[in-house]
Motif scaffolding. Sequence first.
Motif, mmCIF file in Angstrom:
data_model
loop_
_atom_site.group_PDB
_atom_site.id
_atom_site.type_symbol
_atom_site.label_atom_id
_atom_site.label_comp_id
_atom_site.label_asym_id
_atom_site.label_seq_id
_atom_site.Cartn_x
_atom_site.Cartn_y
_atom_site.Cartn_z
ATOM 1 N N LEU A 108 -3.603 1.147 11.009
ATOM 2 C CA LEU A 108 -3.755 1.650 9.650
ATOM 3 C C LEU A 108 -4.995 2.531 9.543
ATOM 4 C CD1 LEU A 108 -3.134 1.686 6.602
ATOM 5 C CD2 LEU A 108 -4.443 -0.439 6.417
ATOM 6 N N GLY A 109 -6.128 2.063 10.103
ATOM 7 C CA GLY A 109 -7.347 2.872 10.055
ATOM 8 C C GLY A 109 -7.179 4.197 10.782
ATOM 9 N N LEU A 110 -6.547 4.142 11.954
ATOM 10 C CA LEU A 110 -6.341 5.371 12.731
ATOM 11 C C LEU A 110 -5.436 6.344 11.990
ATOM 12 C CD1 LEU A 110 -6.873 6.800 15.435
ATOM 13 C CD2 LEU A 110 -4.839 5.659 16.347
ATOM 14 N N CYS A 111 -4.363 5.827 11.404
ATOM 15 C CA CYS A 111 -3.436 6.699 10.665
ATOM 16 C C CYS A 111 -4.124 7.309 9.448
ATOM 17 C CB CYS A 111 -2.211 5.904 10.232
ATOM 18 S SG CYS A 111 -1.118 5.451 11.594
ATOM 19 N N THR A 112 -4.987 6.532 8.801
ATOM 20 C CA THR A 112 -5.705 7.044 7.633
ATOM 21 C C THR A 112 -6.573 8.240 8.013
ATOM 22 O OG1 THR A 112 -5.744 4.826 6.646
ATOM 23 C CG2 THR A 112 -7.316 6.431 5.798
ATOM 24 N N VAL A 113 -7.291 8.094 9.129
ATOM 25 C CA VAL A 113 -8.152 9.195 9.596
ATOM 26 C C VAL A 113 -7.318 10.417 9.960
ATOM 27 C CG1 VAL A 113 -9.770 9.909 11.390
ATOM 28 C CG2 VAL A 113 -9.960 7.623 10.371
ATOM 29 N N LEU A 114 -6.203 10.185 10.677
ATOM 30 C CA LEU A 114 -5.344 11.300 11.090
ATOM 31 C C LEU A 114 -4.750 12.021 9.891
ATOM 32 C CD1 LEU A 114 -3.496 9.719 14.158
ATOM 33 C CD2 LEU A 114 -5.260 11.492 14.190
ATOM 34 N N ARG A 128 -7.872 18.189 -9.205
ATOM 35 C CA ARG A 128 -9.255 17.755 -9.366
ATOM 36 C C ARG A 128 -9.529 17.281 -10.788
ATOM 37 N NH1 ARG A 128 -10.546 22.491 -6.426
ATOM 38 N NH2 ARG A 128 -11.382 23.479 -8.331
ATOM 39 N N GLU A 129 -8.857 17.895 -11.743
ATOM 40 C CA GLU A 129 -9.117 17.583 -13.132
ATOM 41 C C GLU A 129 -8.332 16.375 -13.614
ATOM 42 O OE1 GLU A 129 -8.975 19.802 -17.518
ATOM 43 O OE2 GLU A 129 -8.560 20.916 -15.663
ATOM 44 N N HIS A 130 -7.090 16.196 -13.121
ATOM 45 C CA HIS A 130 -6.207 15.185 -13.704
ATOM 46 C C HIS A 130 -5.861 14.017 -12.766
ATOM 47 C CE1 HIS A 130 -5.311 18.883 -16.079
ATOM 48 N NE2 HIS A 130 -5.253 18.000 -17.095
ATOM 49 N N PHE A 131 -6.307 14.087 -11.533
ATOM 50 C CA PHE A 131 -5.886 13.041 -10.583
ATOM 51 C C PHE A 131 -7.110 12.362 -9.980
ATOM 52 C CE2 PHE A 131 -3.243 11.536 -6.911
ATOM 53 C CZ PHE A 131 -2.294 10.891 -7.683
ATOM 54 N N ILE A 132 -6.908 11.163 -9.471
ATOM 55 C CA ILE A 132 -7.989 10.395 -8.863
ATOM 56 C C ILE A 132 -8.492 11.100 -7.606
ATOM 57 C CG2 ILE A 132 -6.395 8.974 -7.485
ATOM 58 C CD1 ILE A 132 -8.270 6.610 -7.942
ATOM 59 N N GLU A 133 -9.772 10.968 -7.334
ATOM 60 C CA GLU A 133 -10.373 11.653 -6.182
ATOM 61 C C GLU A 133 -9.725 11.217 -4.871
ATOM 62 O OE1 GLU A 133 -14.499 10.882 -6.216
ATOM 63 O OE2 GLU A 133 -14.881 11.929 -8.096
ATOM 64 N N PRO A 134 -9.643 12.120 -3.896
ATOM 65 C CA PRO A 134 -8.999 11.788 -2.618
ATOM 66 C C PRO A 134 -9.626 10.570 -1.932
ATOM 67 C CG PRO A 134 -9.401 14.136 -2.768
ATOM 68 C CD PRO A 134 -10.073 13.526 -3.932
ATOM 69 N N GLN A 135 -10.969 10.485 -1.981
ATOM 70 C CA GLN A 135 -11.639 9.385 -1.311
ATOM 71 C C GLN A 135 -11.259 8.040 -1.945
ATOM 72 O OE1 GLN A 135 -15.761 10.034 -0.291
ATOM 73 N NE2 GLN A 135 -16.266 7.898 -0.727
ATOM 74 N N LYS A 136 -11.234 8.003 -3.286
ATOM 75 C CA LYS A 136 -10.846 6.771 -3.973
ATOM 76 C C LYS A 136 -9.374 6.460 -3.737
ATOM 77 C CE LYS A 136 -14.304 7.141 -7.640
ATOM 78 N NZ LYS A 136 -14.548 7.269 -9.109
ATOM 79 N N LEU A 137 -8.540 7.512 -3.752
ATOM 80 C CA LEU A 137 -7.114 7.321 -3.509
ATOM 81 C C LEU A 137 -6.873 6.731 -2.119
ATOM 82 C CD1 LEU A 137 -4.176 7.659 -4.382
ATOM 83 C CD2 LEU A 137 -4.253 10.000 -3.461
ATOM 84 N N MET A 138 -7.553 7.279 -1.120
ATOM 85 C CA MET A 138 -7.387 6.782 0.247
ATOM 86 C C MET A 138 -7.893 5.343 0.364
ATOM 87 S SD MET A 138 -6.006 9.270 1.994
ATOM 88 C CE MET A 138 -6.381 9.130 3.726
ATOM 89 N N THR A 139 -8.984 5.029 -0.339
ATOM 90 C CA THR A 139 -9.525 3.662 -0.302
ATOM 91 C C THR A 139 -8.519 2.668 -0.886
ATOM 92 O OG1 THR A 139 -11.786 4.488 -0.501
ATOM 93 C CG2 THR A 139 -11.413 2.176 -1.049
ATOM 94 N N ILE A 140 -7.935 3.042 -2.037
ATOM 95 C CA ILE A 140 -6.944 2.157 -2.668
ATOM 96 C C ILE A 140 -5.736 1.958 -1.759
ATOM 97 C CG2 ILE A 140 -5.312 1.970 -4.586
ATOM 98 C CD1 ILE A 140 -7.418 3.393 -6.326
ATOM 99 N N MET A 141 -5.267 3.061 -1.164
ATOM 100 C CA MET A 141 -4.104 2.965 -0.282
ATOM 101 C C MET A 141 -4.403 2.104 0.947
ATOM 102 S SD MET A 141 -2.557 6.851 -0.478
ATOM 103 C CE MET A 141 -1.254 6.443 0.682
ATOM 104 N N VAL A 142 -5.611 2.227 1.486
ATOM 105 C CA VAL A 142 -5.992 1.415 2.646
ATOM 106 C C VAL A 142 -6.057 -0.062 2.264
ATOM 107 C CG1 VAL A 142 -7.906 0.885 4.210
ATOM 108 C CG2 VAL A 142 -7.188 3.252 3.885
ATOM 109 N N ILE A 143 -6.629 -0.351 1.091
ATOM 110 C CA ILE A 143 -6.725 -1.753 0.652
ATOM 111 C C ILE A 143 -5.335 -2.354 0.454
ATOM 112 C CG2 ILE A 143 -7.429 -3.248 -1.256
ATOM 113 C CD1 ILE A 143 -9.876 -1.445 -1.603
#
Length: 455
Positions: free
Chosen positions: A27-33, A141-156
């Motif tokens: 999962l971590g590797l796929c997230t980075v890729l 950028r204006e209407h959606f959650i930031e990519p970093q937060k989105l990726m964190t939620i998806m990883v969790i």
Amino acid sequence: MGRIRGNTLSGIFMRYVLVMLGALFTLGLCTVLIFNILVNMGIIYPANYAERKINEAYDLIQNADKVTEDMIPPLCHYAIFSIGGAILGGDMSEDSVEIAWNVANHGNASGNYFYKVISRPNEYVVLQYSLTPQYHSAFLREHFIEPQKLMTIMVILSGIAIIILPSLRFGKKIKEKMQSVMNAVENIKNQNLEYEVSYSGIKELDDCLTSIDDMRIALKVSLEQQWKTEQDKNRQMSALAHDIKTPLTVVRGNAELLFEMELTEEQKNMVVYIINSTIQIQNYVQKLIDVTKTAGGYPNMPEKVITKDLLDDIQKQTSGLAEVYRLKINRKEQWNSETVNIMYDQVIRAVMNIIQNAAEHSREGGAINIYIEEKNENLIFTVEDTGNGFTKEALMHGTEQFFMDDTSRSGEAHYGIGLFFAKTVAEKHGGRILLSNSEETGGARVEICFSIRPK
């Protein structure tokens, strides 16, 4: 079924842990890729994108005659200050303007943003930016959650799924393997000792199954031995009961011959008591023979009985006891039902046990009071004697099996078999037994009742 060399629980658990760790690593590797692919495709800007663009535009902004909005790098906000701190332009929010001026004047900044100060003649240009990945699309950028937060939620969420799914599979597999043990226990519970063991393939469970199987075999051998012993005992009891019938027949025959001779009225009554008691003993012996021949014991089912016949039978046996112990019987009865539904022999034995106890513990020449009453579909017998009464301990424990009270009533050792049997019969009939001391006679008082209607 032969036993198969199986895995250990620790080995299975270790595989489960390794699978879970491998999935988390994947999962971590796929997230980075995936993140790198999105960055390379230009869908997401990397975290240092704004800083890089600021460095590229630094000289242009510093040397320009006038700073315009098109010179400001992407993902940045800006503010232009005069040397005195007056705001000359920009798109920075009011909350950030004060921080920006503090950075330009003192070099101190606070908050979630970074600031870059570009000094120009008579003014300062302060650029505000963040070191987090951002979408290329302004709309996102204006209407959606930031990519970093989105990726964190998806990883969790993915991590939770990775933990839960293998755990459920592991639990299901262990449950399936445990089924062999549960089947073995269920078979033994249902007294099925002929089943075949089905091993699970897990060493610890198979060791448990082997122990259960050894217990099954030992239990089977024990039960077979117990059954043989019980059969031998029943045969011996049946043979003994048959042997008892012979002398009883002789006693009854001779008593009947005596009855035909010229006897006084008192002698005739005694012979009648002998004959009736002999018949009763013969009935008990026959029931003992029937019990020993019946695997499940003698069936005790209520039957419809004529009430008068029941009470007359008790009266006859009571009269015989009174003659033997030289006691007076005071009897009162009040009943309405012509028939009752009871276990005839057991009720008679229960009542006579109580009367027998009363006779044994009454002083010679005394009396026994017997009250018979029908109330609320119950037939109630109350027996009072003229003995010393129950002790406190006897009142509490007198109906317990094998209870002995050396000081009870007559002072002789007394065992609670008779009262225990009476209590058992009463409870079988939905009734109860009560022990107390009589205020009238000063002796013991026993009340026993039987439900006379089928439930």
